[in-house]
Write a protein that holds these residues in place. Structure first.
Motif, PDB file in Angstrom:
ATOM      1  N   SER A  83      64.441  36.573  34.817  1.00 19.43           N
ATOM      2  CA  SER A  83      63.417  35.549  34.603  1.00 19.43           C
ATOM      3  C   SER A  83      63.466  34.506  35.719  1.00 19.43           C
ATOM      4  O   SER A  83      64.524  34.245  36.296  1.00 19.43           O
ATOM      5  N   VAL A  84      62.312  33.927  36.000  1.00 21.45           N
ATOM      6  CA  VAL A  84      62.173  32.942  37.073  1.00 21.45           C
ATOM      7  C   VAL A  84      61.423  31.732  36.520  1.00 21.45           C
ATOM      8  O   VAL A  84      60.413  31.884  35.827  1.00 21.45           O
ATOM      9  N   ALA A  85      61.924  30.545  36.817  1.00 22.43           N
ATOM     10  CA  ALA A  85      61.271  29.317  36.356  1.00 22.43           C
ATOM     11  C   ALA A  85      61.383  28.250  37.433  1.00 22.43           C
ATOM     12  O   ALA A  85      62.383  28.166  38.144  1.00 22.43           O
ATOM     13  N   VAL A  86      60.321  27.447  37.567  1.00 21.46           N
ATOM     14  CA  VAL A  86      60.328  26.304  38.481  1.00 21.46           C
ATOM     15  C   VAL A  86      60.536  25.048  37.648  1.00 21.46           C
ATOM     16  O   VAL A  86      59.804  24.795  36.689  1.00 21.46           O
ATOM     17  N   ARG A  87      61.546  24.268  38.003  1.00 16.79           N
ATOM     18  CA  ARG A  87      61.885  23.073  37.238  1.00 16.79           C
ATOM     19  C   ARG A  87      61.830  21.844  38.160  1.00 16.79           C
ATOM     20  O   ARG A  87      62.142  21.935  39.340  1.00 16.79           O
ATOM     21  N   SER A  88      61.442  20.719  37.585  1.00 16.25           N
ATOM     22  CA  SER A  88      61.312  19.476  38.338  1.00 16.25           C
ATOM     23  C   SER A  88      62.297  18.433  37.826  1.00 16.25           C
ATOM     24  O   SER A  88      62.569  18.360  36.630  1.00 16.25           O
ATOM     25  N   GLY A  89      62.822  17.651  38.748  1.00 16.93           N
ATOM     26  CA  GLY A  89      63.706  16.549  38.400  1.00 16.93           C
ATOM     27  C   GLY A  89      63.342  15.334  39.225  1.00 16.93           C
ATOM     28  O   GLY A  89      62.886  15.458  40.371  1.00 16.93           O
ATOM     29  N   ALA A 111      66.829  18.319  38.157  1.00 14.90           N
ATOM     30  CA  ALA A 111      65.900  19.440  38.017  1.00 14.90           C
ATOM     31  C   ALA A 111      66.576  20.680  37.447  1.00 14.90           C
ATOM     32  O   ALA A 111      65.910  21.557  36.888  1.00 14.90           O
ATOM     33  N   GLN A 112      67.877  20.764  37.583  1.00 16.31           N
ATOM     34  CA  GLN A 112      68.585  21.963  37.153  1.00 16.31           C
ATOM     35  C   GLN A 112      68.736  21.993  35.638  1.00 16.31           C
ATOM     36  O   GLN A 112      69.108  21.002  35.019  1.00 16.31           O
ATOM     37  N   SER A 113      68.451  23.145  35.057  1.00 19.66           N
ATOM     38  CA  SER A 113      68.611  23.289  33.618  1.00 19.66           C
ATOM     39  C   SER A 113      70.088  23.350  33.274  1.00 19.66           C
ATOM     40  O   SER A 113      70.928  23.726  34.096  1.00 19.66           O
ATOM     41  N   VAL A 114      70.412  22.981  32.056  1.00 21.70           N
ATOM     42  CA  VAL A 114      71.793  22.992  31.589  1.00 21.70           C
ATOM     43  C   VAL A 114      72.017  24.240  30.740  1.00 21.70           C
ATOM     44  O   VAL A 114      71.301  24.473  29.763  1.00 21.70           O
ATOM     45  N   GLU A 115      72.997  25.027  31.128  1.00 21.64           N
ATOM     46  CA  GLU A 115      73.297  26.253  30.388  1.00 21.64           C
ATOM     47  C   GLU A 115      74.202  25.957  29.199  1.00 21.64           C
ATOM     48  O   GLU A 115      75.152  25.184  29.310  1.00 21.64           O
ATOM     49  N   SER A 116      73.906  26.590  28.102  1.00 25.85           N
ATOM     50  CA  SER A 116      74.785  26.508  26.939  1.00 25.85           C
ATOM     51  C   SER A 116      75.616  27.777  26.845  1.00 25.85           C
ATOM     52  O   SER A 116      75.241  28.820  27.379  1.00 25.85           O
ATOM     53  N   GLU A 117      76.743  27.680  26.173  1.00 28.10           N
ATOM     54  CA  GLU A 117      77.647  28.823  26.072  1.00 28.10           C
ATOM     55  C   GLU A 117      77.013  30.000  25.341  1.00 28.10           C
ATOM     56  O   GLU A 117      77.358  31.155  25.576  1.00 28.10           O
ATOM     57  N   ASP A 118      76.073  29.699  24.414  1.00 26.08           N
ATOM     58  CA  ASP A 118      75.457  30.768  23.636  1.00 26.08           C
ATOM     59  C   ASP A 118      74.093  31.199  24.201  1.00 26.08           C
ATOM     60  O   ASP A 118      73.338  31.921  23.553  1.00 26.08           O
ATOM     61  N   SER A 119      73.781  30.761  25.428  1.00 29.22           N
ATOM     62  CA  SER A 119      72.522  31.146  26.048  1.00 29.22           C
ATOM     63  C   SER A 119      72.511  32.641  26.335  1.00 29.22           C
ATOM     64  O   SER A 119      73.521  33.229  26.732  1.00 29.22           O
ATOM     65  N   THR A 120      71.358  33.271  26.133  1.00 24.51           N
ATOM     66  CA  THR A 120      71.248  34.709  26.385  1.00 24.51           C
ATOM     67  C   THR A 120      71.083  35.019  27.865  1.00 24.51           C
ATOM     68  O   THR A 120      71.280  36.166  28.276  1.00 24.51           O
ATOM     69  N   ASN A 121      70.707  34.024  28.668  1.00 25.55           N
ATOM     70  CA  ASN A 121      70.533  34.219  30.105  1.00 25.55           C
ATOM     71  C   ASN A 121      71.558  33.417  30.888  1.00 25.55           C
ATOM     72  O   ASN A 121      72.066  32.397  30.424  1.00 25.55           O
ATOM     73  N   GLU A 148      59.765   6.633  43.606  1.00 26.55           N
ATOM     74  CA  GLU A 148      60.196   7.805  42.833  1.00 26.55           C
ATOM     75  C   GLU A 148      60.279   9.037  43.724  1.00 26.55           C
ATOM     76  O   GLU A 148      59.383   9.291  44.530  1.00 26.55           O
ATOM     77  N   LEU A 149      61.348   9.793  43.570  1.00 25.78           N
ATOM     78  CA  LEU A 149      61.526  11.060  44.282  1.00 25.78           C
ATOM     79  C   LEU A 149      61.603  12.184  43.259  1.00 25.78           C
ATOM     80  O   LEU A 149      62.374  12.100  42.293  1.00 25.78           O
ATOM     81  N   VAL A 150      60.803  13.219  43.483  1.00 31.99           N
ATOM     82  CA  VAL A 150      60.802  14.393  42.609  1.00 31.99           C
ATOM     83  C   VAL A 150      61.221  15.617  43.427  1.00 31.99           C
ATOM     84  O   VAL A 150      60.742  15.816  44.551  1.00 31.99           O
ATOM     85  N   ALA A 151      62.128  16.419  42.869  1.00 30.93           N
ATOM     86  CA  ALA A 151      62.567  17.657  43.498  1.00 30.93           C
ATOM     87  C   ALA A 151      62.204  18.831  42.598  1.00 30.93           C
ATOM     88  O   ALA A 151      62.373  18.760  41.374  1.00 30.93           O
ATOM     89  N   ASN A 152      61.683  19.894  43.197  1.00 34.06           N
ATOM     90  CA  ASN A 152      61.366  21.116  42.466  1.00 34.06           C
ATOM     91  C   ASN A 152      62.363  22.203  42.850  1.00 34.06           C
ATOM     92  O   ASN A 152      62.595  22.455  44.041  1.00 34.06           O
ATOM     93  N   ILE A 153      62.924  22.851  41.839  1.00 31.48           N
ATOM     94  CA  ILE A 153      63.922  23.902  42.028  1.00 31.48           C
ATOM     95  C   ILE A 153      63.441  25.180  41.362  1.00 31.48           C
ATOM     96  O   ILE A 153      62.979  25.161  40.214  1.00 31.48           O
ATOM     97  N   LEU A 154      63.529  26.298  42.073  1.00 26.89           N
ATOM     98  CA  LEU A 154      63.232  27.599  41.485  1.00 26.89           C
ATOM     99  C   LEU A 154      64.544  28.230  41.028  1.00 26.89           C
ATOM    100  O   LEU A 154      65.466  28.397  41.817  1.00 26.89           O
ATOM    101  N   GLU A 155      64.628  28.568  39.739  1.00 30.76           N
ATOM    102  CA  GLU A 155      65.828  29.160  39.165  1.00 30.76           C
ATOM    103  C   GLU A 155      65.584  30.625  38.816  1.00 30.76           C
ATOM    104  O   GLU A 155      64.577  30.958  38.187  1.00 30.76           O
TER     105      GLU A 155
END
Length: 233
Positions: A83-89, A111-121, A148-155
Motif C-alpha cells: 500500500s502507498v499513502a501520501v501524508r502531510s505534516g 507527516a510520518q504515521s505512527v505504527e502500532s504493534e498490532d498493525s497489519t502493515n 507555516e511549513l508543510v512537508a509531504n511524505i510518501l509512505e
C-alpha cells in the motif's frame, strides 16, 4: 578492500543473490548466483522451508564459486497487498525566522504515521515529496520565511506477515536482513540516470507473478505500487 554488500531478490520464479564491493565512489559487482524459486506466489512466501532452502543454496554457491561468505543482505520486496499513502505534516514558524533543517525535520516527523504493534502493515520506505510555505509549493524551503511549513511524505507499506516471513526465511538460511527496499525503487535506482529522474520517468518492473511500478519526476517519487499480474499471465 571496500565495503562488502549483499543483495537478495526472491521472485516468484527466480531467487538471485548479488555481491558487490563499495569503495566510497562506486559499486563493483563481484559475484552473482541464482536458483529456481519454490514456495512463493505473487510475492508472498507460502512455504518458508522451501524459500529458506533456495536462499541457502545461493548463499552457498556464492561462497563456493566466488569465495564470498556473506553475513547480511538487503532484499527487494514485491508483494500484492503493498500500500502507498501520501501524508502531510506541518510545523509553525517563528516570525522572521529563516527555515532551517530543524524546522524541516519537525515537519517531516509530523507527516510520518505512527505504527502500532498490532498493525497489519509495516512501513517499508518513506520518500520526501513537496514542501509548502504558507500554502505555496516550494522545492527547497531552507532559508525561506513564513508562518507555516508543510512537508509531504510518501509512505510505502507491506503486509507485516510478508515482511516477517521474509525475515524468518533469511534468518534460517544463516543471513541477517538489513534495509529491505521496495523492488520498484530498486529497479529505478538501477536504470534511471539524473536526466530521467529530473524530466520524469515511469519504471515498470515485470516479474513472473507481479509488476511493480514507480514514477519519479523532478527527483521526487510521485507514485508507486504493485499489480497482481506478471509474465506468467
Amino acid at each position: 578492500m571496500g565495503m562488502l554488500l549483499g543483495a537478495l531478490d526472491i521472485g516468484t520464479q527466480t531467487t538471485s543473490l548479488l555481491a558487490g564491493e563499495y569503495d566510497g565512489e562506486g559499486l563493483t559487482v563481484i559475484g552473482r548466483t541464482a536458483t529456481e524459486t519454490h514456495g512463493v506466489r505473487k510475492g508472498f512466501i507460502r512455504d518458508i522451508d522451501a524459500v529458506t532452502a533456495g536462499i541457502r543454496k545461493v548463499r552457498d554457491d556464492m561462497d563456493r564459486r566466488f569465495g564470498i561468505d556473506l553475513a547480511e543482505v538487503t532484499a527487494a520486496i514485491s508483494c500484492f497487498g503493498l500500500s502507498v499513502a501520501v501524508r502531510s505534516g506541518q510545523t509553525l514558524l517563528m516570525p522572521g525566522h529563516a527555515i532551517d533543517q530543524d524546522n524541516v525535520d519537525a515537519a517531516e516527523e509530523n507527516a510520518q504515521s505512527v505504527e502500532s504493534e498490532d498493525s497489519t502493515n509495516k512501513i517499508l520506505q518513506r520518500f520526501r515529496q513537496k514542501y509548502e510555505v504558507n500554502g505555496q509549493p516550494v522545492g527547497t524551503p531552507l532559508g525561506m520565511t513564513g508562518s507555516e511549513l508543510v512537508a509531504n511524505i510518501l509512505e510505502i507499506s507491506v503486509p507485516r506477515t510478508a515482511l516477517d516471513a521474509l525475515t524468518s526465511a533469511i534468518h534460517h538460511a544463516g543471513l541477517r536482513l538489513v534495509d529491505p527496499a521496495f523492488s520498484g525503487f530498486a529497479a529505478a535506482e538501477a536504470v534511471l540516470d539524473a536526466k530521467a529522474r529530473n524530466d520524469g520517468a515511469l519504471v515498470l518492473d515485470f516479474g513472473d507473478g507481479t509488476i511493480d511500478y514507480i514514477a519519479i519526476c523532478n527527483n521526487v517519487v510521485a507514485a508507486a505500487g504493485n499489480l497482481a499480474v506478471g509474465g506468467s499471465h
